[in-house]
Design an enzyme around this catalytic site. Structure first.
Site, mmCIF file in Angstrom:
data_model
loop_
_atom_site.group_PDB
_atom_site.id
_atom_site.type_symbol
_atom_site.label_atom_id
_atom_site.label_comp_id
_atom_site.label_asym_id
_atom_site.label_seq_id
_atom_site.Cartn_x
_atom_site.Cartn_y
_atom_site.Cartn_z
ATOM 1 N N ASP A 1 -5.100 -22.717 -20.474
ATOM 2 C CA ASP A 1 -6.097 -23.576 -19.840
ATOM 3 C C ASP A 1 -7.520 -23.211 -20.223
ATOM 4 O O ASP A 1 -8.421 -24.041 -20.135
ATOM 5 C CB ASP A 1 -5.966 -23.488 -18.315
ATOM 6 C CG ASP A 1 -4.705 -24.157 -17.846
ATOM 7 O OD1 ASP A 1 -4.391 -25.234 -18.378
ATOM 8 O OD2 ASP A 1 -4.025 -23.608 -16.973
ATOM 9 N N HIS B 1 -0.922 -25.468 -10.147
ATOM 10 C CA HIS B 1 -0.013 -25.696 -11.273
ATOM 11 C C HIS B 1 -0.760 -26.389 -12.405
ATOM 12 O O HIS B 1 -1.085 -25.770 -13.416
ATOM 13 C CB HIS B 1 1.179 -26.511 -10.777
ATOM 14 C CG HIS B 1 2.303 -26.664 -11.741
ATOM 15 N ND1 HIS B 1 2.324 -26.095 -12.990
ATOM 16 C CD2 HIS B 1 3.485 -27.338 -11.642
ATOM 17 C CE1 HIS B 1 3.449 -26.409 -13.605
ATOM 18 N NE2 HIS B 1 4.169 -27.166 -12.798
ATOM 19 N N HIS C 1 -1.940 -14.804 -15.908
ATOM 20 C CA HIS C 1 -0.778 -15.689 -15.839
ATOM 21 C C HIS C 1 0.334 -14.953 -15.124
ATOM 22 O O HIS C 1 0.482 -13.738 -15.316
ATOM 23 C CB HIS C 1 -0.331 -16.075 -17.258
ATOM 24 C CG HIS C 1 0.574 -17.263 -17.296
ATOM 25 N ND1 HIS C 1 1.919 -17.163 -17.030
ATOM 26 C CD2 HIS C 1 0.325 -18.572 -17.545
ATOM 27 C CE1 HIS C 1 2.458 -18.363 -17.130
ATOM 28 N NE2 HIS C 1 1.514 -19.239 -17.439
HETATM 29 N N1 ACO Z 1 -9.801 -13.051 -13.025
HETATM 30 C C1 ACO Z 1 -10.015 -11.822 -12.539
HETATM 31 N N2 ACO Z 1 -9.040 -11.007 -12.120
HETATM 32 C C2 ACO Z 1 -7.793 -11.455 -12.212
HETATM 33 C C3 ACO Z 1 -7.497 -12.713 -12.719
HETATM 34 C C4 ACO Z 1 -8.547 -13.534 -13.136
HETATM 35 N N3 ACO Z 1 -8.351 -14.741 -13.612
HETATM 36 N N4 ACO Z 1 -6.160 -12.916 -12.674
HETATM 37 C C5 ACO Z 1 -5.648 -11.801 -12.160
HETATM 38 N N5 ACO Z 1 -6.617 -10.926 -11.883
HETATM 39 C C6 ACO Z 1 -6.449 -9.602 -11.283
HETATM 40 C C7 ACO Z 1 -5.898 -9.752 -9.883
HETATM 41 O O1 ACO Z 1 -6.939 -9.881 -8.937
HETATM 42 C C8 ACO Z 1 -5.117 -8.492 -9.720
HETATM 43 O O2 ACO Z 1 -6.019 -7.463 -9.401
HETATM 44 P P1 ACO Z 1 -5.613 -6.292 -8.370
HETATM 45 O O3 ACO Z 1 -4.405 -5.643 -8.980
HETATM 46 O O4 ACO Z 1 -6.826 -5.425 -8.344
HETATM 47 O O5 ACO Z 1 -5.321 -6.979 -7.085
HETATM 48 C C9 ACO Z 1 -4.589 -8.205 -11.115
HETATM 49 O O6 ACO Z 1 -5.460 -8.890 -12.006
HETATM 50 C C10 ACO Z 1 -3.167 -8.660 -11.365
HETATM 51 O O7 ACO Z 1 -3.065 -10.035 -11.264
HETATM 52 P P2 ACO Z 1 -2.125 -10.771 -10.227
HETATM 53 O O8 ACO Z 1 -2.968 -11.321 -9.125
HETATM 54 O O9 ACO Z 1 -0.961 -9.925 -9.864
HETATM 55 O O10 ACO Z 1 -1.590 -11.936 -11.069
HETATM 56 P P3 ACO Z 1 -0.710 -13.094 -10.482
HETATM 57 O O11 ACO Z 1 0.510 -13.169 -11.276
HETATM 58 O O12 ACO Z 1 -0.544 -13.029 -9.022
HETATM 59 O O13 ACO Z 1 -1.664 -14.350 -10.724
HETATM 60 C C11 ACO Z 1 -2.632 -16.252 -11.663
HETATM 61 C C12 ACO Z 1 -1.580 -15.162 -11.844
HETATM 62 C C13 ACO Z 1 -2.405 -16.992 -10.354
HETATM 63 C C14 ACO Z 1 -2.529 -17.247 -12.806
HETATM 64 C C15 ACO Z 1 -4.034 -15.579 -11.664
HETATM 65 O O14 ACO Z 1 -4.176 -14.817 -12.832
HETATM 66 C C16 ACO Z 1 -5.165 -16.570 -11.524
HETATM 67 O O15 ACO Z 1 -5.459 -17.026 -10.402
HETATM 68 N N6 ACO Z 1 -5.833 -16.945 -12.645
HETATM 69 C C17 ACO Z 1 -6.920 -17.879 -12.609
HETATM 70 C C18 ACO Z 1 -6.413 -19.308 -12.510
HETATM 71 C C19 ACO Z 1 -5.778 -19.781 -13.799
HETATM 72 O O16 ACO Z 1 -6.336 -19.663 -14.882
HETATM 73 N N7 ACO Z 1 -4.574 -20.365 -13.677
HETATM 74 C C20 ACO Z 1 -3.844 -20.904 -14.831
HETATM 75 C C21 ACO Z 1 -2.545 -20.224 -15.061
HETATM 76 S S1 ACO Z 1 -1.833 -20.800 -16.568
HETATM 77 C C22 ACO Z 1 -1.117 -22.250 -16.264
HETATM 78 O O17 ACO Z 1 -0.896 -22.638 -15.137
HETATM 79 C C23 ACO Z 1 -0.716 -23.113 -17.405
#
Ligand code: ACO
Length: 377
Positions: free
Chosen positions: A314, A218, A258
């Site tokens: 972020d 978070h 996100h």
């Molecule tokens: N880098 C590379 N690939 C990514 C990233 C990333 N940061 N985020 C998502 N993807 C990919 C996933 O692997 C997925 O690929 P697939 O379809 O081949 O499996 C695809 O993009 C779709 O993404 P989801 O995983 O469905 O996105 P989800 O909603 O589950 O995750 C999350 C969102 C957790 C924020 C994720 O993007 C992530 O872990 N990001 C990095 C951490 C981060 O920056 N968090 C901050 C969020 S903002 C905040 O809290 C204020």
């Protein structure tokens, strides 16, 4: 059964904020975040969230005059902070101090609208002082008293760093706070509302929220961004190569993607502009240059893979906070400072239209077992 993690489940009606993730839009009480970030201050946003409308000049002056004396920490709390372990997690320090404040408030259990509003302002004013005092004490420095006449953001930077920040730095801090003040039914806000739903007090509800924000899924993503920037910088590796290696080994690149935004996070756009200004002024553009390289590689890679993954707030807050002299392990505590008006505004909504929040669960364990005497088990 509802989706795991309650995704898509609506648990409340709220007038506070709305996110349209498809187009990358965030509004607070009717106002676009971009407009608020450019044309209002954190104090005005607090007023907006607690009153449903922006203040006029006189209302803002009265509001600030009311808030300013509340930056001062009571001696008992300051003494407690002095006794915290120096290596405590700053979020644990904030959580503990905020919880303690409740014990010194004779009206802690009063959940009438007037009392909740009073505590919303009190907690919002106290949190930056707690963070700054803890940081100074753990670094062997004397905590500072707030300086009258400074803005909320300017006062925080002063109490933290021991010197008044210039206008660009104050404004950058101010906008970062505006951008993080409220964000719908996120996990910490939900935790606050669950606690308030039992008719427990504001201090308990906010303590729940701080504990929830503390988790790396978070509040801690910008710490991971900074770790990544440092790792690339120190390794001397080409950012393009680093990102491509990370992606091909299935890693997520921190600061991208996100759960809600499937377009650019509007907060990231505003922060990117501020980052430019503050880093140019500081004569240190290393982190921004590196961030821009990573962003460009990610844009190419994600387009090639057909994924809607864009920078989130972020991604830029990490380097902005670092340039403002905020240590990496304080990032989440700064988030708590910024989110306090949002949490407390949600508490106002919860208390006036309360229903105990009590979801169910599907039992998947065994049935019809019989207790055998302990000697036979
Ligand atoms: N880098 C590379 N690939 C990514 C990233 C990333 N940061 N985020 C998502 N993807 C990919 C996933 O692997 C997925 O690929 P697939 O379809 O081949 O499996 C695809 O993009 C779709 O993404 P989801 O995983 O469905 O996105 P989800 O909603 O589950 O995750 C999350 C969102 C957790 C924020 C994720 O993007 C992530 O872990 N990001 C990095 C951490 C981060 O920056 N968090 C901050 C969020 S903002 C905040 O809290 C204020």
């Amino acid at each position: 059964m509802a989706a795991k993690g309650l995704e898509g489940v609506v648990v409340a009606q709220s007038r506070l904020s709305d996110i349209n993730g498809e187009v990358g839009e965030l509004i607070y009480a009717g106002y676009d975040i971009d407009d608020l970030a450019r044309n209002s201050t954190f104090e005005e946003v607090c007023y907006l969230l607690w009153n449903g409308e922006l203040p006029n000049q006189q209302q803002l002056e009265e509001f600030r005059a009311q808030m300013e004396p509340q930056y001062v920490l009571r001696p008992e709390v300051l003494e407690m902070i002095r006794n915290y372990p120096k290596d405590a997690d700053p979020m644990a320090a904030v959580r503990t101090a905020v919880s303690a404040l409740g014990m010194f408030d004779a009206d802690a259990d009063d959940i009438s609208p007037e009392s909740v509003r009073r505590k919303a302002m009190f907690l919002t004013a106290q949190t930056p002082s707690i963070v700054a005092a803890f940081d100074r004490v753990r670094n062997g420095k004397e905590p500072l008293q707030p300086k009258p006449g400074l803005s909320f953001a300017g006062n925080f930077l002063y109490m933290l760093n021991g010197e008044e920040a210039n206008d660009t730095r104050c404004r950058t801090m101010d906008v970062a706070l505006v951008l993080h003040a409220e964000h719908g039914m996120n996990a910490s806000t939900f935790a606050a509302r669950v606690t308030a739903g039992t008719l427990s007090d504001v201090y308990s509800a906010v303590t729940s929220a701080i504990g929830t924000l503390k988790g790396p899924s978070h509040g801690g993503a910008n710490v991971e961004v900074m770790n990544m920037l440092r790792e690339i910088d120190e390794s001397g590796q080409d950012p393009q190569e680093w990102v491509q290696n990370a992606l091909s080994s299935g890693k997520k690149v921190m600061g991208f993607g996100h759960r809600v935004y499937k377009a650019t996070d509007p907060r990231a756009t505003v922060l990117r502009e501020l980052a430019d200004k503050i880093m140019a002024e500081a004569g240190e553009t290393r982190w921004l240059d590196l961030s821009d390289r990573i962003r460009a590689v990610m844009a190419e890679e994600m387009e090639r893979k057909g994924k809607k993954i864009y920078p989130n707030v972020d991604f830029f807050s990490a380097s902005v906070y670092t340039t403002l002299g905020i240590g990496m392990d304080l990032f989440t505590a700064v988030f708590a400072i910024a989110r306090m008006p949002g949490w407390t505004a949600h508490l106002m909504e919860q208390y006036v239209d309360n229903r105990l929040i009590r979801p169910g669960s599907d039992y998947i364990g065994p049935r019809d077992l019989k207790v055998r005497p302990i000697s036979e088990r």
